[in-house]
Motif scaffolding. Structure first.
Motif, mmCIF file in Angstrom:
data_model
loop_
_atom_site.group_PDB
_atom_site.id
_atom_site.type_symbol
_atom_site.label_atom_id
_atom_site.label_comp_id
_atom_site.label_asym_id
_atom_site.label_seq_id
_atom_site.Cartn_x
_atom_site.Cartn_y
_atom_site.Cartn_z
ATOM 1 N N MET A 1 0.836 -1.198 0.000
ATOM 2 C CA MET A 1 0.000 0.000 0.000
ATOM 3 C C MET A 1 0.873 1.252 0.000
ATOM 4 O O MET A 1 1.929 1.274 0.641
ATOM 5 C CB MET A 1 -0.909 0.019 1.243
ATOM 6 C CG MET A 1 -1.816 1.256 1.302
ATOM 7 S SD MET A 1 -2.650 1.437 2.891
ATOM 8 C CE MET A 1 -3.563 -0.101 2.958
ATOM 9 N N ARG A 190 -4.124 0.739 -2.826
ATOM 10 C CA ARG A 190 -3.859 -0.647 -2.483
ATOM 11 C C ARG A 190 -4.483 -1.580 -3.522
ATOM 12 O O ARG A 190 -5.508 -1.246 -4.094
ATOM 13 C CB ARG A 190 -4.434 -0.990 -1.101
ATOM 14 C CG ARG A 190 -5.946 -0.844 -1.003
ATOM 15 C CD ARG A 190 -6.496 -1.427 0.282
ATOM 16 N NE ARG A 190 -6.150 -0.640 1.421
ATOM 17 C CZ ARG A 190 -6.846 0.416 1.830
ATOM 18 N NH1 ARG A 190 -7.891 0.821 1.128
ATOM 19 N NH2 ARG A 190 -6.501 1.073 2.895
ATOM 20 N N PRO A 191 -3.904 -2.744 -3.749
ATOM 21 C CA PRO A 191 -2.523 -3.039 -3.381
ATOM 22 C C PRO A 191 -1.611 -2.533 -4.476
ATOM 23 O O PRO A 191 -2.072 -2.183 -5.551
ATOM 24 C CB PRO A 191 -2.515 -4.572 -3.327
ATOM 25 C CG PRO A 191 -3.517 -4.952 -4.375
ATOM 26 C CD PRO A 191 -4.581 -3.883 -4.366
ATOM 27 N N ALA A 196 4.642 -1.379 1.664
ATOM 28 C CA ALA A 196 3.918 -0.278 2.294
ATOM 29 C C ALA A 196 4.820 0.946 2.428
ATOM 30 O O ALA A 196 5.930 0.869 2.959
ATOM 31 C CB ALA A 196 3.418 -0.714 3.666
#
Length: 324
Positions: A1, A190-191, A196
């Protein structure tokens, strides 16, 4: 993300751009993986026969499909809200050879495939040939459809900018894409293929780039030399290639014979003098008719150097284009 975190001034500094090179790379992806892009099925049927004889091996190496990284020099961040393809290809051609080599080796750290080796042996020469391949692809499958594509992108920008100004960030970002959400000053994507990542916009704002050929995904851009950006498919993309059954006799009755002829001639964007020469009439008369067509939303104009070039809008296309 990926989370784009907005500060106090970042919504005000959010801006839009149209990126012809981003469309070029996206269209190349569609040509290589046609089964993934049902929205572009009509375009693919038309385009496939136009690229069969093109040598695109360097472009294939410089813009690989998938993976965590592809060279930035192939599609640098836009500097203008609506750049021309000529200006953008010039920027690619001006890339320093050492940067070309560095980005290619970054993409292929273990071993260069055969198609990428010219970038290592002669970066400057390979870059020039790459630009020629990109130009050939543009002329074959994007240039003839650019009026339709850019009209859709311009409409998307106008609509979303109005929402941003009148209703605020939540309204402008709410329906950007199913993978994108807005909550408490944070735009989340996302994704993604990236781990992240939190991106503090820190007063830079976010660059939003609608792109017909990014469908069905979004492309976050966070690596230098890009400022934070998000490439996303515009609203209405599902209808972009729908044909319109056209009765040119009815069109002439609607807007007059001369204006109908001008609109039909703008299948190829042109300046006033070019249209006058094609139609063998005075430039002054053409200019008057173009002004009416522009006020009616059927044509747009843009400056290219010293020339003012006119092109049909999506509405103008719908009035003129027969079924294919």
């Amino acid at each position: 993300m990926i989370r784009y975190r907005f500060g106090q001034d970042d919504v005000l500094r959010t801006r839009f751009a149209i990126a012809p090179l981003m469309e070029l790379i996206g269209a190349f992806y569609v040509l290589r993986r046609p089964e993934r892009y049902v929205v572009h099925r009509r375009w693919l049927k038309w385009a496939a026969s136009r690229v069969g004889d093109l040598d695109l091996t360097l472009l294939d190496a410089a813009a690989p499909f998938g993976g965590p990284y592809w060279p930035v020099f192939v599609s640098p961040p836009p500097r203008e809200p609506h750049a021309t393809i000529e200006a953008e290809l010039s920027r690619v051609r001006e890339t320093p050879p050492e940067r070309v080599l560095a980005e290619i080796t970054h993409r292929y750290p273990d071993r260069l495939p055969a198609a990428a080796r010219p970038f290592a042996g002669d970066p400057a020469g390979a870059l020039g040939e790459l630009v020629e391949q990109m130009r050939a692809l543009w002329d074959a499958v994007l240039g003839p459809r650019w009026v339709t594509i850019s009209a859709l992108l311009e409409s998307e920008i106008a609509s979303r900018a109005r929402s941003l100004a009148a209703l605020g960030s939540r309204a402008a970002f709410a329906d950007l894409h199913p993978s994108v959400s807005w909550e408490a000053g944070c735009l989340s994507v996302r994704p993604t293929s990236k781990s992240a990542t939190d991106v503090n916009l820190a007063g830079r704002g976010l660059l939003l780039i609608p792109s017909a050929f990014t469908w069905p995904t979004v492309w976050p851009r966070i690596d230098p030399p890009w400022d934070p950006a998000l490439v996303y498919p515009p609203t209405g993309i599902g209808d972009i290639w729908e044909p319109a059954d056209t009765d040119h006799g009815a069109l002439k009755s609607l807007i007059g014979c001369r204006r109908a002829r001008i609109l039909q001639e703008l299948d190829r964007p042109a300046a006033t003098l070019e249209l006058a020469a094609r139609m063998r009439v005075s430039a002054g008369g053409i200019s008057d008719h173009l002004s009416v067509l522009r006020r009616a939303g059927l044509v747009t104009r843009r400056r290219e150097g010293r020339r003012v070039v006119y092109a049909r809008t999506l509405t103008g296309d719908a009035l003129c284009r027969p079924s294919t």
